[in-house]
Design a protein around this motif. Structure first.
Motif, PDB file in Angstrom:
ATOM      1  N   TRP A   1      -8.324 -34.663  49.388  1.00 59.94           N
ATOM      2  CA  TRP A   1      -8.720 -35.783  50.237  1.00 59.94           C
ATOM      3  C   TRP A   1      -9.994 -36.452  49.736  1.00 59.94           C
ATOM      4  N   VAL A   2     -11.065 -35.664  49.563  1.00 59.71           N
ATOM      5  CA  VAL A   2     -12.363 -36.245  49.228  1.00 59.71           C
ATOM      6  C   VAL A   2     -12.384 -36.784  47.807  1.00 59.71           C
TER       7      VAL A   2
ATOM      8  N   GLY B   1     -20.832 -31.038  47.201  1.00 59.10           N
ATOM      9  CA  GLY B   1     -21.779 -30.194  47.916  1.00 59.10           C
ATOM     10  C   GLY B   1     -21.556 -30.210  49.416  1.00 59.10           C
ATOM     11  N   ALA B   2     -21.288 -31.412  49.970  1.00 59.41           N
ATOM     12  CA  ALA B   2     -21.021 -31.498  51.409  1.00 59.41           C
ATOM     13  C   ALA B   2     -19.736 -30.768  51.766  1.00 59.41           C
ATOM     14  N   GLY B   3     -18.745 -30.867  50.890  1.00 63.31           N
ATOM     15  CA  GLY B   3     -17.487 -30.167  51.163  1.00 63.31           C
ATOM     16  C   GLY B   3     -17.631 -28.661  51.083  1.00 63.31           C
ATOM     17  N   LEU B   4     -18.373 -28.189  50.073  1.00 65.55           N
ATOM     18  CA  LEU B   4     -18.561 -26.748  49.934  1.00 65.55           C
ATOM     19  C   LEU B   4     -19.346 -26.170  51.108  1.00 65.55           C
ATOM     20  N   GLY B   5     -20.178 -26.999  51.719  1.00 67.07           N
ATOM     21  CA  GLY B   5     -20.892 -26.528  52.898  1.00 67.07           C
ATOM     22  C   GLY B   5     -19.945 -26.133  54.020  1.00 67.07           C
TER      23      GLY B   5
ATOM     24  N   LEU C   1      -9.232 -21.673  51.522  1.00 68.21           N
ATOM     25  CA  LEU C   1      -8.255 -22.457  50.761  1.00 68.21           C
ATOM     26  C   LEU C   1      -8.102 -23.858  51.362  1.00 68.21           C
ATOM     27  N   ALA C   2      -8.065 -23.943  52.694  1.00 68.95           N
ATOM     28  CA  ALA C   2      -7.927 -25.247  53.348  1.00 68.95           C
ATOM     29  C   ALA C   2      -9.122 -26.141  53.022  1.00 68.95           C
ATOM     30  N   VAL C   3     -10.322 -25.578  53.033  1.00 74.38           N
ATOM     31  CA  VAL C   3     -11.519 -26.365  52.722  1.00 74.38           C
ATOM     32  C   VAL C   3     -11.487 -26.842  51.270  1.00 74.38           C
ATOM     33  N   ILE C   4     -11.101 -25.980  50.361  1.00 78.96           N
ATOM     34  CA  ILE C   4     -11.043 -26.356  48.941  1.00 78.96           C
ATOM     35  C   ILE C   4     -10.002 -27.450  48.711  1.00 78.96           C
ATOM     36  N   LEU C   5      -8.843 -27.329  49.356  1.00 76.66           N
ATOM     37  CA  LEU C   5      -7.816 -28.366  49.229  1.00 76.66           C
ATOM     38  C   LEU C   5      -8.308 -29.686  49.810  1.00 76.66           C
TER      39      LEU C   5
END
Length: 445
Positions: A80-81, A371-375, A71-75
């Motif tokens: 932010w991004v 894509g970089a974020g999902l990594g 969840l933190a990565v998705i947010l």
């Protein structure tokens, strides 16, 4: 092809087979048919697929950790991004240029200083030099030494005091002085006599704690700034689009609150915006930075692309050699003698810096950022594995279920028993079974 050959890492099977064939041919220990079998097996294994083993762990603690990190990565990706940093846009920096034009006059009537006296000061007097690249200088205070000619005279007593000729070394320059010593002590001035432009400058401002050009605070400067974003073929200038006639420019004055887009600035307003007192700064001089920032979102109309101004003092809080000054001279000839008037100019130098960025929607940077974020989602797996394998009470049990280890002792034992590697013994431990098998206990989680 045997199961033994199938367990070779897929990417290396063909290479190993070729090496084996070459080695066998050199030693002459196997037939050509056997070699062809190896090649055929390598070719077949090329079209096989190996999948990693998945262990499903029913643990609320680990599950909560895993979902929290995800969840933190998705947010982070969304807020932010994508939203804040506008990761869906392609960007470009501006090519820019700035020009300045000053206006204003001041009248001085300092009768006790004959070199100044009663006179009018206009743009040609106080803007030195007339044009600079992305900068301009306004003289606000000065020391004027008129009618200097080359000759011999006494140095400033504060720089080369003396009472006897022995204190003045011939042909020695006076440090931070005006000339070279003649070796004689001038009794009239109690200072060493020098070869110089005479009379020498007395380094003392005409007025105490007040600049000569006090009305310079009302001088105005028109700053024209042009920017070009080549990637988007967009050109902008800091004069607003709604201005059609010069009447607006003749009346408007920049104000951070009331008129932030007017390109005409009062000098006192600029100094006040930097948090300084104009008359105090004008006495010794200083350096001011005028930053023009273009932060443009070209997904909207180009007319919304407008600059913002930030004013700051560059030389703030200097205690050693404070302010800004320099010397220049006007040269002329009087009765065939080269003569000059020397000016020590104090003033404020304004430096113009242009920064900014323009952005416009583009699917490529958007996909790259997503894509970089999902990594980063793999971070949840890494953290969860660390907790499971090193911190939970039953970490040894989970480690055994996650990894299958085969060592040389197991291989040697099966060779002695005459067993084929592709037919696992159901009585053996789970670590002897190949990946993906559905043998006993694989359903445990």
């Amino acid at each position: 092809m045997t199961e033994k050959a199938r367990h070779v890492i897929p990417g290396c099977r063909i290479l190993i087979s070729i090496i084996v064939v070459i080695d066998i041919n050199k030693q002459g220990r196997m037939s050509c048919a056997t070699c062809c079998g190896y090649l055929k097996g390598a070719l077949v294994s090329f079209f096989e697929y190996d999948t990693p083993k998945i262990v499903h762990i029913k643990s609320k603690k680990v599950g909560l950790l895993n979902r929290t990190v995800q969840l933190a990565v998705i947010l982070y990706i969304v807020i932010w991004v994508i939203v804040i940093k506008k990761g869906y846009q392609d960007t470009d920096i501006p090519i820019s240029a700035a020009t300045t034009k000053l206006k204003g006059v001041d009248f001085t009537n300092i009768t006790k200083v004959p070199s100044i006296g009663a006179r009018i000061w206009d743009v040609a007097d106080y803007v030195i030099p007339p044009q600079e690249k992305d900068a301009f200088f306004v003289m606000t205070n000065m020391i004027i030494t008129p009618n200097q000619t080359q000759g011999v005279c006494g140095e400033d007593p504060e720089l080369a005091p003396c009472t006897d000729d022995s204190e003045c070394t011939k042909d020695m320059p006076v440090p931070v002085g005006s000339g070279v010593m003649t070796g004689v002590c001038n009794k009239a001035t109690n200072s060493c006599e020098i070869h110089a432009w005479c009379p020498v400058e007395i380094d003392e401002p005409p007025l105490k704690d007040s600049p000569v050009l006090t009305d310079s605070k009302d001088f105005t400067v028109l700053i024209k700034n042009y920017v070009y974003f080549p990637k988007f073929n967009v050109r902008r200038r800091n004069i607003p689009d709604w201005i059609k006639k010069d009447k607006y420019l003749s009346k408007c004055r920049w104000s951070r609150d009331k008129d932030p887009y007017c390109p005409i600035f009062r000098l006192e307003d600029l100094i006040s915006a930097a948090g300084e007192d104009y008359l105090v700064m004008a006495y010794k001089g200083g350096v001011i930075d005028i930053n023009i920032n273009w932060d443009c979102n070209l997904d909207y109309a180009e007319t919304n692309c407008r600059p913002t101004y930030t004013i700051s003092r560059v030389d703030k809080n200097e205690t050693v050699s404070p302010g800004w000054n320099f010397r220049y001279a006007d040269f002329y000839v009087v009765d065939g003698v080269n003569t000059r008037t020397l000016y020590k100019a104090y003033g404020i130098r304004f430096i113009i810096t242009i920064t900014g960025k323009a952005g416009k929607f583009n699917i490529v940077p958007m996909l790259l950022n997503i894509g970089a974020g999902l990594g980063l989602l793999t971070l949840s797996t890494v953290l969860s594995d660390i907790v499971v394998l090193y911190f939970l009470k039953y970490r040894s049990f989970y480690r055994e279920k996650k990894y299958q280890n085969v060592d040389e002792m197991d291989v040697s034992y099966q060779e002695l028993e005459g067993k084929d590697f592709g037919e696992p013994d159901p009585t053996n431990s789970v670590r002897h079974r190949p990946l993906g098998s559905n043998a006993n206990n694989d359903s445990e989680t």
